[in-house]
Design a protein around this motif. Sequence first.
Motif, PDB file in Angstrom:
ATOM      1  N   LEU A 174     -19.675 -29.338  11.887  1.00 32.47           N
ATOM      2  CA  LEU A 174     -18.846 -30.413  11.357  1.00 32.47           C
ATOM      3  C   LEU A 174     -17.419 -29.888  11.310  1.00 32.47           C
ATOM      4  CD1 LEU A 174     -18.508 -33.203  10.060  1.00 32.47           C
ATOM      5  CD2 LEU A 174     -18.922 -32.122   7.839  1.00 32.47           C
ATOM      6  N   ARG A 175     -16.565 -30.396  12.201  1.00 27.87           N
ATOM      7  CA  ARG A 175     -15.188 -29.931  12.305  1.00 27.87           C
ATOM      8  C   ARG A 175     -14.237 -30.901  11.615  1.00 27.87           C
ATOM      9  NH1 ARG A 175     -17.697 -29.066  17.176  1.00 27.87           N
ATOM     10  NH2 ARG A 175     -17.605 -26.953  18.054  1.00 27.87           N
ATOM     11  N   ILE A 176     -13.291 -30.349  10.855  1.00 27.57           N
ATOM     12  CA  ILE A 176     -12.252 -31.126  10.200  1.00 27.57           C
ATOM     13  C   ILE A 176     -10.913 -30.708  10.796  1.00 27.57           C
ATOM     14  CG2 ILE A 176     -11.212 -31.810   8.020  1.00 27.57           C
ATOM     15  CD1 ILE A 176     -14.186 -32.504   8.272  1.00 27.57           C
ATOM     16  N   ALA A 177     -10.234 -31.629  11.462  1.00 26.69           N
ATOM     17  CA  ALA A 177      -8.972 -31.316  12.118  1.00 26.69           C
ATOM     18  C   ALA A 177      -7.819 -31.281  11.115  1.00 26.69           C
ATOM     19  CB  ALA A 177      -8.682 -32.336  13.209  1.00 26.69           C
ATOM     20  N   LEU A 178      -6.947 -30.287  11.273  1.00 27.57           N
ATOM     21  CA  LEU A 178      -5.754 -30.158  10.440  1.00 27.57           C
ATOM     22  C   LEU A 178      -4.544 -29.929  11.341  1.00 27.57           C
ATOM     23  CD1 LEU A 178      -7.049 -27.788   7.591  1.00 27.57           C
ATOM     24  CD2 LEU A 178      -6.933 -30.288   7.573  1.00 27.57           C
ATOM     25  N   PRO A 179      -3.335 -30.243  10.852  1.00 28.61           N
ATOM     26  CA  PRO A 179      -2.131 -30.022  11.659  1.00 28.61           C
ATOM     27  C   PRO A 179      -1.907 -28.538  11.934  1.00 28.61           C
ATOM     28  CG  PRO A 179      -1.682 -31.472   9.800  1.00 28.61           C
ATOM     29  CD  PRO A 179      -3.030 -30.885   9.566  1.00 28.61           C
ATOM     30  N   SER A 180      -1.295 -28.266  13.036  1.00 29.20           N
ATOM     31  CA  SER A 180      -0.974 -26.887  13.394  1.00 29.20           C
ATOM     32  C   SER A 180       0.007 -26.294  12.390  1.00 29.20           C
ATOM     33  CB  SER A 180      -0.378 -26.846  14.800  1.00 29.20           C
ATOM     34  OG  SER A 180       0.021 -25.538  15.142  1.00 29.20           O
ATOM     35  N   GLY A 181      -0.228 -25.055  11.986  1.00 27.71           N
ATOM     36  CA  GLY A 181       0.678 -24.376  11.067  1.00 27.71           C
ATOM     37  C   GLY A 181       0.322 -24.518   9.605  1.00 27.71           C
ATOM     38  N   TYR A 182      -0.835 -25.059   9.278  1.00 25.58           N
ATOM     39  CA  TYR A 182      -1.223 -25.213   7.871  1.00 25.58           C
ATOM     40  C   TYR A 182      -1.474 -23.838   7.239  1.00 25.58           C
ATOM     41  CZ  TYR A 182      -6.103 -24.232   9.097  1.00 25.58           C
ATOM     42  OH  TYR A 182      -7.254 -23.627   9.528  1.00 25.58           O
ATOM     43  N   THR A 183      -1.273 -23.738   5.923  1.00 26.55           N
ATOM     44  CA  THR A 183      -1.518 -22.497   5.187  1.00 26.55           C
ATOM     45  C   THR A 183      -2.159 -22.829   3.843  1.00 26.55           C
ATOM     46  OG1 THR A 183       0.682 -22.527   4.159  1.00 26.55           O
ATOM     47  CG2 THR A 183       0.457 -21.336   6.254  1.00 26.55           C
ATOM     48  N   HIS A 184      -2.636 -21.797   3.153  1.00 27.99           N
ATOM     49  CA  HIS A 184      -3.188 -21.902   1.799  1.00 27.99           C
ATOM     50  C   HIS A 184      -4.288 -22.964   1.699  1.00 27.99           C
ATOM     51  CE1 HIS A 184       0.861 -20.133   1.260  1.00 27.99           C
ATOM     52  NE2 HIS A 184       0.323 -19.489   0.221  1.00 27.99           N
ATOM     53  N   LEU A 185      -5.200 -22.916   2.628  1.00 28.84           N
ATOM     54  CA  LEU A 185      -6.295 -23.890   2.646  1.00 28.84           C
ATOM     55  C   LEU A 185      -7.316 -23.577   1.556  1.00 28.84           C
ATOM     56  CD1 LEU A 185      -7.867 -26.238   4.016  1.00 28.84           C
ATOM     57  CD2 LEU A 185      -8.922 -24.500   5.505  1.00 28.84           C
ATOM     58  N   LYS A 186      -7.692 -24.601   0.778  1.00 32.47           N
ATOM     59  CA  LYS A 186      -8.749 -24.498  -0.226  1.00 32.47           C
ATOM     60  C   LYS A 186      -9.714 -25.659  -0.038  1.00 32.47           C
ATOM     61  CE  LYS A 186      -5.838 -22.239  -3.725  1.00 32.47           C
ATOM     62  NZ  LYS A 186      -5.321 -22.324  -5.124  1.00 32.47           N
ATOM     63  N   ILE A 187     -11.005 -25.361  -0.175  1.00 27.21           N
ATOM     64  CA  ILE A 187     -12.027 -26.375   0.093  1.00 27.21           C
ATOM     65  C   ILE A 187     -13.012 -26.425  -1.070  1.00 27.21           C
ATOM     66  CG2 ILE A 187     -13.772 -27.181   1.741  1.00 27.21           C
ATOM     67  CD1 ILE A 187     -12.498 -25.249   3.779  1.00 27.21           C
ATOM     68  N   GLU A 188     -13.393 -27.624  -1.481  1.00 28.99           N
ATOM     69  CA  GLU A 188     -14.448 -27.839  -2.465  1.00 28.99           C
ATOM     70  C   GLU A 188     -15.413 -28.879  -1.913  1.00 28.99           C
ATOM     71  OE1 GLU A 188     -12.996 -28.886  -6.290  1.00 28.99           O
ATOM     72  OE2 GLU A 188     -11.580 -27.217  -6.404  1.00 28.99           O
ATOM     73  N   SER A 189     -16.675 -28.752  -2.313  1.00 34.17           N
ATOM     74  CA  SER A 189     -17.678 -29.681  -1.800  1.00 34.17           C
ATOM     75  C   SER A 189     -18.890 -29.683  -2.715  1.00 34.17           C
ATOM     76  CB  SER A 189     -18.092 -29.275  -0.376  1.00 34.17           C
ATOM     77  OG  SER A 189     -19.213 -30.010   0.059  1.00 34.17           O
ATOM     78  N   ASP A 190     -19.656 -30.778  -2.680  1.00 33.26           N
ATOM     79  CA  ASP A 190     -20.911 -30.823  -3.423  1.00 33.26           C
ATOM     80  C   ASP A 190     -22.087 -30.355  -2.568  1.00 33.26           C
ATOM     81  OD1 ASP A 190     -21.267 -32.898  -1.665  1.00 33.26           O
ATOM     82  OD2 ASP A 190     -21.456 -34.466  -3.173  1.00 33.26           O
ATOM     83  N   LEU A 191     -21.788 -29.760  -1.426  1.00 35.30           N
ATOM     84  CA  LEU A 191     -22.832 -29.264  -0.533  1.00 35.30           C
ATOM     85  C   LEU A 191     -23.377 -27.912  -0.984  1.00 35.30           C
ATOM     86  CD1 LEU A 191     -21.246 -30.196   2.917  1.00 35.30           C
ATOM     87  CD2 LEU A 191     -23.193 -31.299   1.813  1.00 35.30           C
ATOM     88  N   GLY A 192     -22.739 -27.314  -1.966  1.00 37.74           N
ATOM     89  CA  GLY A 192     -23.176 -26.000  -2.441  1.00 37.74           C
ATOM     90  C   GLY A 192     -22.054 -24.989  -2.290  1.00 37.74           C
ATOM     91  N   ALA A 193     -22.421 -23.733  -2.141  1.00 44.11           N
ATOM     92  CA  ALA A 193     -21.416 -22.682  -1.939  1.00 44.11           C
ATOM     93  C   ALA A 193     -20.663 -22.951  -0.640  1.00 44.11           C
ATOM     94  CB  ALA A 193     -22.086 -21.314  -1.903  1.00 44.11           C
ATOM     95  N   ILE A 194     -19.334 -22.999  -0.736  1.00 45.47           N
ATOM     96  CA  ILE A 194     -18.538 -23.339   0.436  1.00 45.47           C
ATOM     97  C   ILE A 194     -18.607 -22.209   1.463  1.00 45.47           C
ATOM     98  CG2 ILE A 194     -16.217 -23.792   1.279  1.00 45.47           C
ATOM     99  CD1 ILE A 194     -17.502 -26.083  -0.203  1.00 45.47           C
ATOM    100  N   ASN A 195     -19.048 -22.577   2.659  1.00 41.03           N
ATOM    101  CA  ASN A 195     -19.131 -21.642   3.769  1.00 41.03           C
ATOM    102  C   ASN A 195     -18.398 -22.286   4.936  1.00 41.03           C
ATOM    103  OD1 ASN A 195     -19.750 -19.596   5.502  1.00 41.03           O
ATOM    104  ND2 ASN A 195     -21.919 -20.114   5.688  1.00 41.03           N
ATOM    105  N   ALA A 196     -17.124 -21.943   5.072  1.00 40.26           N
ATOM    106  CA  ALA A 196     -16.279 -22.577   6.082  1.00 40.26           C
ATOM    107  C   ALA A 196     -15.790 -21.540   7.084  1.00 40.26           C
ATOM    108  CB  ALA A 196     -15.099 -23.284   5.432  1.00 40.26           C
ATOM    109  N   GLN A 197     -15.547 -22.022   8.293  1.00 42.52           N
ATOM    110  CA  GLN A 197     -15.052 -21.159   9.356  1.00 42.52           C
ATOM    111  C   GLN A 197     -13.737 -21.723   9.868  1.00 42.52           C
ATOM    112  OE1 GLN A 197     -17.787 -19.865  12.519  1.00 42.52           O
ATOM    113  NE2 GLN A 197     -16.293 -20.591  14.001  1.00 42.52           N
ATOM    114  N   ALA A 198     -12.681 -20.898   9.838  1.00 45.47           N
ATOM    115  CA  ALA A 198     -11.380 -21.350  10.318  1.00 45.47           C
ATOM    116  C   ALA A 198     -11.405 -21.465  11.837  1.00 45.47           C
ATOM    117  CB  ALA A 198     -10.300 -20.370   9.884  1.00 45.47           C
ATOM    118  N   ILE A 199     -10.873 -22.557  12.343  1.00 43.20           N
ATOM    119  CA  ILE A 199     -10.708 -22.746  13.779  1.00 43.20           C
ATOM    120  C   ILE A 199      -9.263 -23.115  14.038  1.00 43.20           C
ATOM    121  CG2 ILE A 199     -13.103 -23.405  14.187  1.00 43.20           C
ATOM    122  CD1 ILE A 199     -12.286 -26.298  14.087  1.00 43.20           C
TER     123      ILE A 199
END
Length: 231
Positions: A174-199
């Motif tokens: 499940l990919r979430i697109a963000l603008p180029s050059g973003y910084t200080h990314l924080k993620i919260e979810s009700d899916l459990g422990a957040i396990n995200a991969q930067a692309i």
Amino acid sequence: MLRYTAAFTICAVMIVLQNPAISAEQSDTTLVGRVVNGTPGAAVPKGLQLVLLTIEESTGHIANRQLTTVGLNGSFEFKDVERSPLFSLRLVTEYNEVTEALMLNYDEPWNDVEVTIYETTTSFEDIHIFSYVLAIPSVIVRERVIGILGSIVLRNTGNETVIPDIKTSPPSLLRIALPSGYTHLKIESDLGAINAQAISEGFALLDPITPGEHMILFQYMLKYDEDFLDI
């Protein structure tokens, strides 16, 4: 006066007897329920273990831990469970490497609790984005930086838990697109422990997605050079 006092006493006794919650909050109780498999045609596996965690509301610490093995029909029972507003309960089990958890409060019925497990799939065909909202809660004009807050509501309309697969080509994520050059990314979810991969284009979530509706919240900072910014 004597008859009035007697009548009042009888009335008070009846009120106490008709309010079982008074004694229920002051004693231990038994929690009874069953584990069911929410995927049609699938069964609860033999030997499935279920953990009951008693959690202190004020601190979040685990005050007690009980373990049981569910019966052939998925039934389970925990005895001497503390029923008190000072504690909440969490039923936890693991099936197909997916952790399922159910929260319970002290004032909920505990005589027919149901915990649902699911079979798994790597297909994302039942994952749908219901809403995607972006907001700009902060702007630092002097540094030409804005803070962006995003919320996504997604739904798994199937009856299997979707497991991301990074071994396939291309990876099933499940990919979430963000603008180029973003910084200080924080993620919260009700899916459990957040396990995200930067692309390069944003981030991808690696958490299992159980059937039902889920919310993902994220925030990041973005620097802009012009008088306008396309996000």
